[in-house]
Design an enzyme around this catalytic site. Structure first.
Site, short mmCIF file in Angstrom:
data_model
loop_
_atom_site.label_atom_id
_atom_site.label_comp_id
_atom_site.label_asym_id
_atom_site.label_seq_id
_atom_site.Cartn_x
_atom_site.Cartn_y
_atom_site.Cartn_z
N ASP A 86 -84.76 -93.74 108.07
CA ASP A 86 -85.03 -92.73 109.09
C ASP A 86 -83.65 -92.27 109.52
OD1 ASP A 86 -85.35 -91.29 111.34
OD2 ASP A 86 -86.35 -92.85 112.51
N HIS A 169 -75.02 -70.73 99.73
CA HIS A 169 -74.92 -70.89 98.27
C HIS A 169 -74.51 -69.59 97.57
CE1 HIS A 169 -79.14 -69.43 98.04
NE2 HIS A 169 -78.84 -69.09 96.81
N GLU A 207 -86.25 -59.87 95.86
CA GLU A 207 -86.89 -61.03 95.25
C GLU A 207 -88.33 -60.70 94.93
OE1 GLU A 207 -85.57 -65.06 96.77
OE2 GLU A 207 -85.69 -63.90 98.61
N ASP A 226 -83.23 -65.63 107.60
CA ASP A 226 -83.20 -66.40 106.36
C ASP A 226 -82.16 -65.86 105.38
OD1 ASP A 226 -84.25 -68.33 104.44
OD2 ASP A 226 -85.19 -66.64 103.41
N HIS A 231 -76.37 -64.98 103.79
CA HIS A 231 -75.97 -64.48 102.47
C HIS A 231 -75.44 -63.04 102.51
CE1 HIS A 231 -77.96 -68.05 101.27
NE2 HIS A 231 -79.17 -67.58 101.14
C1 BG6 Z 1 -82.36 -69.03 100.29
C2 BG6 Z 1 -83.50 -68.49 101.12
O1 BG6 Z 1 -81.25 -69.28 101.09
O2 BG6 Z 1 -82.02 -68.09 99.29
C3 BG6 Z 1 -84.69 -68.15 100.25
O3 BG6 Z 1 -83.88 -69.46 102.09
C4 BG6 Z 1 -84.29 -67.25 99.10
O4 BG6 Z 1 -85.72 -67.54 101.02
C5 BG6 Z 1 -83.07 -67.80 98.37
O5 BG6 Z 1 -85.38 -67.15 98.22
C6 BG6 Z 1 -82.55 -66.79 97.35
O6 BG6 Z 1 -81.52 -67.37 96.60
P1 BG6 Z 1 -81.15 -66.81 95.17
O7 BG6 Z 1 -79.94 -67.59 94.78
O8 BG6 Z 1 -82.33 -67.08 94.29
O9 BG6 Z 1 -80.90 -65.35 95.34
#
Ligand code: BG6
Length: 484
Positions: A86, A169, A207, A226, A231
């Protein structure tokens, strides 16, 4: 011995992205020999059961890329361990501390951000936040500035800023880094990279996937929080920032934060003119009939699954150059691109294949292909008495084709970021003040939506968002880039 602890080690992010990334790094000989990888999660399972699941996911991903190797797996397997914990309880983390031993520990929190504050506090009490230790935080940290600061203050009580790695990322994507190389490793582009020569910039993250089972998370965040807060604003920063004096993490992040500070706040009066919210209803995506968001969610919701925004950067370089951003689920294509649209010719002396001169544009494509291309006008071959011009796309990926080389394997963005976190290099991670500024700007938008009762407009799944998105561009005499 160094250790990497994956909190939420059995969850979606760890299984889909982090563990396969670690396999790939191990395959390429990039992990420290003595690195232990410990999955830590609530589920009461044995290390053997956990490792069997890890093998399954790594094998599937590696086979798809033709890099599955039993010898590499044996090495990776020897690194792996699992502990049911935990993570919010210091008491429960003690056995983990014993397992990691004396070396430095990098802990990746692949869990709900609502647990971050409790976990870092417990880590500190359990001795997992010593001076050589690091913590990696997956986005989104908080859902607005207030909650970000609450979480981040707890993080700052346990770790100093140079031990904190806030992941976005997108910064681990190869083309994003290539954008930095393109801008600051060449002399030809930088003199043009300003309001004198650039008409506008577009950033699209489309997407085809829907929200599906992720709605309990997504419904609280929506596309603005999100995708755009992190991003897309990171991409905007890399396009707009001034040249840093070197690639030191602080130099790069200082420049990015200046851009975020220069973003013109979107006032409540303006929100309806410069922002668009959308939500998908059922439609056809990739030839398949898909449900609308409300149907997936099981009840009506005002969460946006699409957002488009016009941002203005109030500084010398970008005065008068709008940055248009749009992102959404259930769009017709998985496509991420940045379009740098240059200004039109001041005066044209040619004929054109399609009647009109086309202004130059640079397209930085992150997905589905990784490419940077420049569209230029070129003479159509032939003996016509009038010279006719046509647009030609010059692509940097020709570099590979010309040499008959195969491009390098497309890496998972997390590979680069995990490696950097293990090395302690924070250049590609988000600093506290960057996240803070980004939340500040985004909060103004979401507050304006609440105040003005701005509801998402419907769009049919499989289309490029609600009509308002095209109108956002059309009002300025522009339109979104389409693939050709
Ligand atoms: C994530 C989001 O950070 O990035 C998701 O939470 C999204 O909602 C994703 O689908 C998209 O990442 P990528 O690398 O596939 O463009």
């Amino acid at each position: 011995m160094a250790a990497l602890v994956l909190f939420g080690g059995g969850g979606d992010l760890a299984m889909r992205m982090l563990l396969p990334s670690l396999y790939f790094l191990d395959h390429d000989g990039l992990l420290p020999d003595d690195l232990k990888i410990i999955g830590a999660a609530r589920s009461e399972e044995s290390a053997a059961e956990y490792i069997a699941k890890v093998r399954e996911t790594c094998e599937a991903k590696a086979k798809a890329d033709n890099v599955w190797d039993e010898a590499v797996w044996k090495r990776m397997e020897a690194r792996l361990d699992y502990l049911a914990v935990d993570a919010t309880s210091a008491e429960s983390l003690k056995p983990l501390k014993d397992k990691v031993g004396q070396g430095s520990v990098t802990s990746f929190l692949a869990v709900s951000p609502s647990l971050y504050a409790k976990i870092v506090t417990a880590m500190r009490a359990a001795g997992l936040a010593e001076v050589d230790d690091r913590v990696v935080l997956e986005k989104p940290v908080g859902r607005d500035l207030k909650t970000f600061l609450e979480i981040d203050d707890a993080v700052a009580d346990a770790f100093s800023e140079n031990q904190v790695f806030r992941i976005d990322h997108y910064l681990g994507k190869e083309t994003v880094q290539n954008l930095i190389a393109l801008r600051f490793g060449n002399t030809v582009f930088e003199p043009l990279w300003n309001a004198q020569n650039i008409d506008h910039v577009q950033i699209t993250v489309g997407e085809t996937v829907g929200v599906g089972d992720r709605w309990p998370y997504y419904d609280e965040y929506g596309a603005l929080r999100d995708m755009l807060q992190n991003h897309m604003l990171q991409l905007l920063c890399l396009v707009a920032m001034e040249p840093p004096s070197d690639l030191d993490p602080e130099s790069v992040r200082n420049e990015k934060v200046k851009v975020l500070r220069s973003l013109r706040p979107i006032t409540h009066d303006e929100a309806e003119r410069v922002t668009v919210r959308g939500q998908y209803v059922g439609g056809l995506v990739d030839g398949k009939l898909v449900k609308g968001y409300d149907e997936e969610r099981g009840q009506d919701s005002d969460t946006e699954t699409f957002v488009a925004i016009r941002a203005d950067i109030d500084n010398w370089r970008w005065a008068g150059v709008p940055f248009f951003m749009r992102t959404g689920k259930r769009l017709p294509e998985k496509r991420t691109e940045i379009v740098i649209q240059f200004k039109p010719l001041p005066h044209s002396i040619f004929d054109y294949e399609d009647g009109e001169p086309q202004a130059n544009k640079m397209i930085i494509e992150l997905q589905p292909e990784e490419d940077i291309s420049l569209t230029v006008m070129n003479k159509k071959a032939g003996l016509d008495s009038r010279m006719q011009l046509q647009p030609i796309k010059m692509s940097l990926s020709w570099g590979f084709r010309d040499k008959h080389d195969t491009p390098p394997r497309r890496r998972i963005a997390y590979e680069r970021l995990l490696l950097d976190a293990l090395k302690g290099d924070s250049t590609l991670f988000v600093r506290r003040d960057e996240a803070e500024q980004a939340w500040k700007w985004v909060d103004e938008v979401s507050e304006a939506w609440v105040d003005g009762d701005v509801k998402p407009q419907e769009y049919v799944a499989g289309t490029w968002g609600p009509d308002g998105s095209d109108m956002l561009m059309a009002r300025t005499g522009r339109d979104w880039n389409t693939t050709d």
